[in-house]
Design an enzyme around this catalytic site. Structure first.
Site, PDB file in Angstrom:
ATOM      1  N   THR A   1       0.829  -1.204   0.000  1.00  0.00           N
ATOM      2  CA  THR A   1       0.000   0.000   0.000  1.00  0.00           C
ATOM      3  C   THR A   1       0.870   1.263   0.000  1.00  0.00           C
ATOM      4  O   THR A   1       2.022   1.232   0.449  1.00  0.00           O
ATOM      5  CB  THR A   1      -0.891  -0.007   1.271  1.00  0.00           C
ATOM      6  OG1 THR A   1      -1.401   1.300   1.489  1.00  0.00           O
ATOM      7  CG2 THR A   1      -0.104  -0.407   2.518  1.00  0.00           C
ATOM      8  N   ASP A   2       0.284   2.365  -0.446  1.00  0.00           N
ATOM      9  CA  ASP A   2       1.012   3.646  -0.388  1.00  0.00           C
ATOM     10  C   ASP A   2       1.157   4.140   1.058  1.00  0.00           C
ATOM     11  O   ASP A   2       1.956   5.024   1.336  1.00  0.00           O
ATOM     12  CB  ASP A   2       0.332   4.713  -1.259  1.00  0.00           C
ATOM     13  CG  ASP A   2      -1.114   5.026  -0.864  1.00  0.00           C
ATOM     14  OD1 ASP A   2      -1.652   4.390   0.078  1.00  0.00           O
ATOM     15  OD2 ASP A   2      -1.712   5.907  -1.491  1.00  0.00           O
ATOM     16  N   GLU A   3       0.371   3.538   1.990  1.00  0.00           N
ATOM     17  CA  GLU A   3       0.368   4.050   3.366  1.00  0.00           C
ATOM     18  C   GLU A   3       1.712   3.834   4.062  1.00  0.00           C
ATOM     19  O   GLU A   3       2.007   4.494   5.057  1.00  0.00           O
ATOM     20  CB  GLU A   3      -0.789   3.427   4.162  1.00  0.00           C
ATOM     21  CG  GLU A   3      -2.110   3.675   3.450  1.00  0.00           C
ATOM     22  CD  GLU A   3      -3.365   3.351   4.253  1.00  0.00           C
ATOM     23  OE1 GLU A   3      -3.300   3.329   5.482  1.00  0.00           O
ATOM     24  OE2 GLU A   3      -4.416   3.155   3.618  1.00  0.00           O
TER      25      GLU A   3
ATOM     26  N   TYR B   1      -1.498  -0.618  11.018  1.00  0.00           N
ATOM     27  CA  TYR B   1      -1.696  -1.265   9.715  1.00  0.00           C
ATOM     28  C   TYR B   1      -0.506  -1.006   8.798  1.00  0.00           C
ATOM     29  O   TYR B   1       0.118  -1.931   8.269  1.00  0.00           O
ATOM     30  CB  TYR B   1      -2.992  -0.766   9.061  1.00  0.00           C
ATOM     31  CG  TYR B   1      -3.084  -1.072   7.567  1.00  0.00           C
ATOM     32  CD1 TYR B   1      -3.137  -2.383   7.096  1.00  0.00           C
ATOM     33  CD2 TYR B   1      -3.108  -0.038   6.617  1.00  0.00           C
ATOM     34  CE1 TYR B   1      -3.207  -2.658   5.726  1.00  0.00           C
ATOM     35  CE2 TYR B   1      -3.182  -0.302   5.258  1.00  0.00           C
ATOM     36  CZ  TYR B   1      -3.226  -1.614   4.820  1.00  0.00           C
ATOM     37  OH  TYR B   1      -3.283  -1.889   3.463  1.00  0.00           O
TER      38      TYR B   1
ATOM     39  N   LYS C   1       2.412  -3.520   7.230  1.00  0.00           N
ATOM     40  CA  LYS C   1       2.633  -3.697   5.781  1.00  0.00           C
ATOM     41  C   LYS C   1       4.085  -3.351   5.443  1.00  0.00           C
ATOM     42  O   LYS C   1       4.726  -4.021   4.643  1.00  0.00           O
ATOM     43  CB  LYS C   1       1.670  -2.828   4.966  1.00  0.00           C
ATOM     44  CG  LYS C   1       0.212  -3.255   5.017  1.00  0.00           C
ATOM     45  CD  LYS C   1      -0.060  -4.630   4.408  1.00  0.00           C
ATOM     46  CE  LYS C   1       0.099  -4.664   2.907  1.00  0.00           C
ATOM     47  NZ  LYS C   1      -0.319  -5.989   2.351  1.00  0.00           N
TER      48      LYS C   1
HETATM   49  P1  NAD Z   1      -9.670  -7.254   2.365  1.00  0.00           P
HETATM   50  O1  NAD Z   1      -9.614  -7.000   3.823  1.00  0.00           O
HETATM   51  O2  NAD Z   1     -10.917  -6.949   1.600  1.00  0.00           O
HETATM   52  O3  NAD Z   1      -9.335  -8.805   2.081  1.00  0.00           O
HETATM   53  C1  NAD Z   1      -8.307  -9.488   2.745  1.00  0.00           C
HETATM   54  C2  NAD Z   1      -8.473 -10.983   2.461  1.00  0.00           C
HETATM   55  O4  NAD Z   1      -7.392 -11.669   3.108  1.00  0.00           O
HETATM   56  C3  NAD Z   1      -9.772 -11.563   2.991  1.00  0.00           C
HETATM   57  O5  NAD Z   1     -10.357 -12.418   2.025  1.00  0.00           O
HETATM   58  C4  NAD Z   1      -9.325 -12.371   4.213  1.00  0.00           C
HETATM   59  O6  NAD Z   1     -10.155 -13.490   4.477  1.00  0.00           O
HETATM   60  C5  NAD Z   1      -7.926 -12.785   3.794  1.00  0.00           C
HETATM   61  N1  NAD Z   1      -7.059 -13.080   4.949  1.00  0.00           N
HETATM   62  C6  NAD Z   1      -6.876 -12.293   6.045  1.00  0.00           C
HETATM   63  N2  NAD Z   1      -6.049 -12.908   6.917  1.00  0.00           N
HETATM   64  C7  NAD Z   1      -5.690 -14.085   6.338  1.00  0.00           C
HETATM   65  C8  NAD Z   1      -4.840 -15.151   6.732  1.00  0.00           C
HETATM   66  N3  NAD Z   1      -4.209 -15.134   7.914  1.00  0.00           N
HETATM   67  N4  NAD Z   1      -4.673 -16.201   5.898  1.00  0.00           N
HETATM   68  C9  NAD Z   1      -5.319 -16.232   4.699  1.00  0.00           C
HETATM   69  N5  NAD Z   1      -6.158 -15.267   4.288  1.00  0.00           N
HETATM   70  C10 NAD Z   1      -6.329 -14.195   5.094  1.00  0.00           C
HETATM   71  O7  NAD Z   1      -8.413  -6.486   1.770  1.00  0.00           O
HETATM   72  P2  NAD Z   1      -8.263  -5.692   0.385  1.00  0.00           P
HETATM   73  O8  NAD Z   1      -8.759  -4.327   0.567  1.00  0.00           O
HETATM   74  O9  NAD Z   1      -8.767  -6.534  -0.715  1.00  0.00           O
HETATM   75  O10 NAD Z   1      -6.667  -5.611   0.310  1.00  0.00           O
HETATM   76  C11 NAD Z   1      -5.921  -6.668  -0.272  1.00  0.00           C
HETATM   77  C12 NAD Z   1      -4.437  -6.339  -0.208  1.00  0.00           C
HETATM   78  O11 NAD Z   1      -4.185  -5.119  -0.908  1.00  0.00           O
HETATM   79  C13 NAD Z   1      -3.916  -6.118   1.212  1.00  0.00           C
HETATM   80  O12 NAD Z   1      -2.626  -6.687   1.283  1.00  0.00           O
HETATM   81  C14 NAD Z   1      -3.855  -4.610   1.359  1.00  0.00           C
HETATM   82  O13 NAD Z   1      -2.850  -4.222   2.265  1.00  0.00           O
HETATM   83  C15 NAD Z   1      -3.522  -4.190  -0.069  1.00  0.00           C
HETATM   84  N6  NAD Z   1      -4.005  -2.839  -0.464  1.00  0.00           N
HETATM   85  C16 NAD Z   1      -5.317  -2.496  -0.267  1.00  0.00           C
HETATM   86  C17 NAD Z   1      -5.761  -1.243  -0.696  1.00  0.00           C
HETATM   87  C18 NAD Z   1      -7.217  -0.829  -0.548  1.00  0.00           C
HETATM   88  O14 NAD Z   1      -7.547   0.323  -0.842  1.00  0.00           O
HETATM   89  N7  NAD Z   1      -8.117  -1.706  -0.137  1.00  0.00           N
HETATM   90  C19 NAD Z   1      -4.870  -0.359  -1.293  1.00  0.00           C
HETATM   91  C20 NAD Z   1      -3.534  -0.750  -1.470  1.00  0.00           C
HETATM   92  C21 NAD Z   1      -3.119  -2.015  -1.053  1.00  0.00           C
HETATM   93  P1  TYD Z   2     -10.678   4.050   4.631  1.00  0.00           P
HETATM   94  O1  TYD Z   2     -11.680   3.657   3.607  1.00  0.00           O
HETATM   95  O2  TYD Z   2     -10.738   3.412   5.970  1.00  0.00           O
HETATM   96  O3  TYD Z   2      -9.225   3.864   3.967  1.00  0.00           O
HETATM   97  P2  TYD Z   2      -7.745   4.305   4.527  1.00  0.00           P
HETATM   98  O4  TYD Z   2      -7.839   4.608   5.958  1.00  0.00           O
HETATM   99  O5  TYD Z   2      -6.948   3.081   4.256  1.00  0.00           O
HETATM  100  O6  TYD Z   2      -7.344   5.479   3.691  1.00  0.00           O
HETATM  101  O7  TYD Z   2     -10.777   5.626   4.862  1.00  0.00           O
HETATM  102  C1  TYD Z   2     -10.631   6.554   3.814  1.00  0.00           C
HETATM  103  C2  TYD Z   2     -10.639   7.931   4.419  1.00  0.00           C
HETATM  104  O8  TYD Z   2     -11.944   8.191   4.953  1.00  0.00           O
HETATM  105  C3  TYD Z   2      -9.668   8.097   5.583  1.00  0.00           C
HETATM  106  O9  TYD Z   2      -9.110   9.403   5.545  1.00  0.00           O
HETATM  107  C4  TYD Z   2     -10.554   7.947   6.813  1.00  0.00           C
HETATM  108  C5  TYD Z   2     -11.895   8.484   6.353  1.00  0.00           C
HETATM  109  N1  TYD Z   2     -13.090   7.854   6.967  1.00  0.00           N
HETATM  110  C6  TYD Z   2     -14.081   8.641   7.557  1.00  0.00           C
HETATM  111  O10 TYD Z   2     -13.984   9.890   7.575  1.00  0.00           O
HETATM  112  N2  TYD Z   2     -15.169   8.022   8.112  1.00  0.00           N
HETATM  113  C7  TYD Z   2     -15.312   6.666   8.101  1.00  0.00           C
HETATM  114  O11 TYD Z   2     -16.317   6.146   8.640  1.00  0.00           O
HETATM  115  C8  TYD Z   2     -14.295   5.868   7.490  1.00  0.00           C
HETATM  116  C9  TYD Z   2     -14.402   4.370   7.465  1.00  0.00           C
HETATM  117  C10 TYD Z   2     -13.192   6.510   6.924  1.00  0.00           C
END
Ligand code: NAD
Ligand code: TYD
Length: 380
Positions: free
Chosen positions: A137-139, A186, A190
């Site tokens: 992630t970019d975070e 988080y 990562k």
């Molecule tokens: P999500 O939370 O929707 O899905 C995570 C999945 O991993 C779920 O299906 C869960 O059951 C599985 N999982 C969790 N713990 C596990 C374990 N111990 N063993 C096997 N499976 C397990 O997450 P997402 O939003 O789809 O993100 C997927 C990946 O992309 C993550 O690594 C996250 O850090 C990265 N990412 C997410 C975003 C975003 O905006 N959502 C952005 C950049 C990177």
């Molecule tokens: P989120 O979807 O949790 O993603 P991330 O924290 O990984 O960026 O949140 C996106 C942005 O929205 C973040 O700045 C937090 C804010 N946010 C709210 O203001 N209210 C909410 O209920 C949630 C879930 C997020």
């Protein structure tokens, strides 16, 4: 059937993972795609209903922290590639329960790396033709400052440092060489997992790749994250909890474009490289929230803006990062990837999807989705 490649996708029942699994299963019928997922609260096999009977798809319910099981699965499927998405992914949960994040994101990644290492090193060809692709992630880069003058409305056209037309709240962007500076449990977990992946390349010569992507939005996202949570709340006319003043900036990418980037990088990315993935699409939370409210209202036939009064400012998230902004020019220039959707189109598609898939949302919010595995897979 003899498959040309055998790829484990971890976290394939989650939000992004399900889009990656779908893309690979449909696009590469000669690859065997093994979806490895523990099915935590975030895993939902209903996300993959449309491809679950495909002959090149297998589901394995397993915990990435279970090293023996990982090794067994590498051997069972003779795995030559891994795309690792499984993680605990929600910042607010990490603030309440950092241990689970260290366990899954750090120890889970390490257990996969070690299983891949032992298995691949046992083969005559060793790491030849293998790939360990870690999704990050970019975070991990921390937070950027907002340097554009107060009162100037986004989207800004042409940002001097990139020469591009896009929404941006500052001149600084995350590039692949930006120093890691994570702030939340988080992002710290990562960051740690990214370091382990790179260490396995540098120490053992494992062919690894890491990508860092901005915030994703689109269908099948668990409704604890901003966009699906708010769409659902607006639909039910429930309050919309905006953290702080809603001034934080996030850079949003349509999830299918992330999956397309993962496909491109898995096949054409250079070993040991890092690629940033993002759409040059920054939004202040409060602005995106207003777009979502107006879109939901319009699509539900309500008066546009009728639900703006659901906005409720609440206590800010602890350690809330001010601004994320990805510079993805390396990926665009070297591998020719570009986002396929403009944000306006993506958000319209997304809102429409959640409104059309009420049953999916209701199953997820009621907890019924967790019965899907029992009905479909147990005893098979
Ligand atoms: P999500 O939370 O929707 O899905 C995570 C999945 O991993 C779920 O299906 C869960 O059951 C599985 N999982 C969790 N713990 C596990 C374990 N111990 N063993 C096997 N499976 C397990 O997450 P997402 O939003 O789809 O993100 C997927 C990946 O992309 C993550 O690594 C996250 O850090 C990265 N990412 C997410 C975003 C975003 O905006 N959502 C952005 C950049 C990177
Ligand atoms: P989120 O979807 O949790 O993603 P991330 O924290 O990984 O960026 O949140 C996106 C942005 O929205 C973040 O700045 C937090 C804010 N946010 C709210 O203001 N209210 C909410 O209920 C949630 C879930 C997020």
């Amino acid at each position: 059937m003899d498959f040309r490649r055998r790829i484990i996708i971890t976290g394939g029942a989650g939000f992004i993972g399900s889009h990656v699994v779908r893309l690979f299963v449909n696009k590469y019928p000669d690859y065997q795609i093994i979806n490895l997922d523990k099915l935590t609260y975030a895993g939902n096999l209903a996300n993959l209903k449309d491809i679950e009977s495909a002959p090149n798809y297998v589901f394995e319910k397993a915990d990435i922290c279970d090293f023996d099981k990982m090794l067994e699965l590498f051997r069972k499927y003779n795995v030559d590639g891994i795309i690792h998405l499984a993680a605990e992914s929600h910042v607010d949960r990490s603030i309440k329960d950092p241990f689970t994040f260290a366990q899954t994101n750090v120890m889970g990644t390490l257990s996969l790396l070690q299983a891949a290492k032992l298995y691949w090193e046992s083969l005559p060809e060793k790491y030849e033709g293998k790939r360990f692709y870690h999704i990050s992630t970019d975070e991990v880069y921390g937070a950027l400052e907002m340097t554009h003058p107060e009162g100037v409305e986004a989207p800004f056209t042409t940002v001097a440092s990139t020469g591009k037309n896009h929404c941006a709240y500052g001149e600084e962007f995350f590039v692949e060489t930006t120093k890691y500076n994570p702030h939340s449990p988080y992002s710290a977990s990562k960051a740690s997992s990214d370091h382990f992946v790179r260490a396995f390349h540098d120490t053992y010569g494992m062919p690894t790749i890491v990508t860092n992507c901005s915030n994703n939005y689109g269908p099948y996202q668990f409704p604890e994250k901003l966009i699906p949570l708010f769409i659902n709340n607006i639909r039910h006319r429930k309050p919309l909890p905006v953290y702080g003043k809603g001034e934080n900036v996030r850079d949003w990418l349509y999830v299918v474009d992330h999956a397309r980037a993962i496909d491109t990088i898995f096949h054409n990315g250079k070993v040991a490289e890092t690629y940033n993935i993002g759409g040059f699409n920054e939004w202040k939370n409060i602005d995106i929230i207003k777009v979502v409210i107006n879109t939901v209202d319009r699509l539900l036939g309500r008066k546009e803006g009728e639900d703006l009064d659901l906005i409720t400012y609440v206590t800010d998230r602890l350690g809330h990062d001010a601004r994320y902004a990805i510079d993805s020019r390396k990926l665009q220039a070297e591998l020719g990837w570009e986002p396929s959707l403009q944000f306006e189109e993506g958000i319209e598609k997304t809102v429409r999807w959640y409104l059309d898939n009420e049953e999916w949302l209701e199953n997820v919010t009621s907890g019924d989705y967790q019965k899907y595995y029992d009905n479909m897979y147990k005893g098979r």
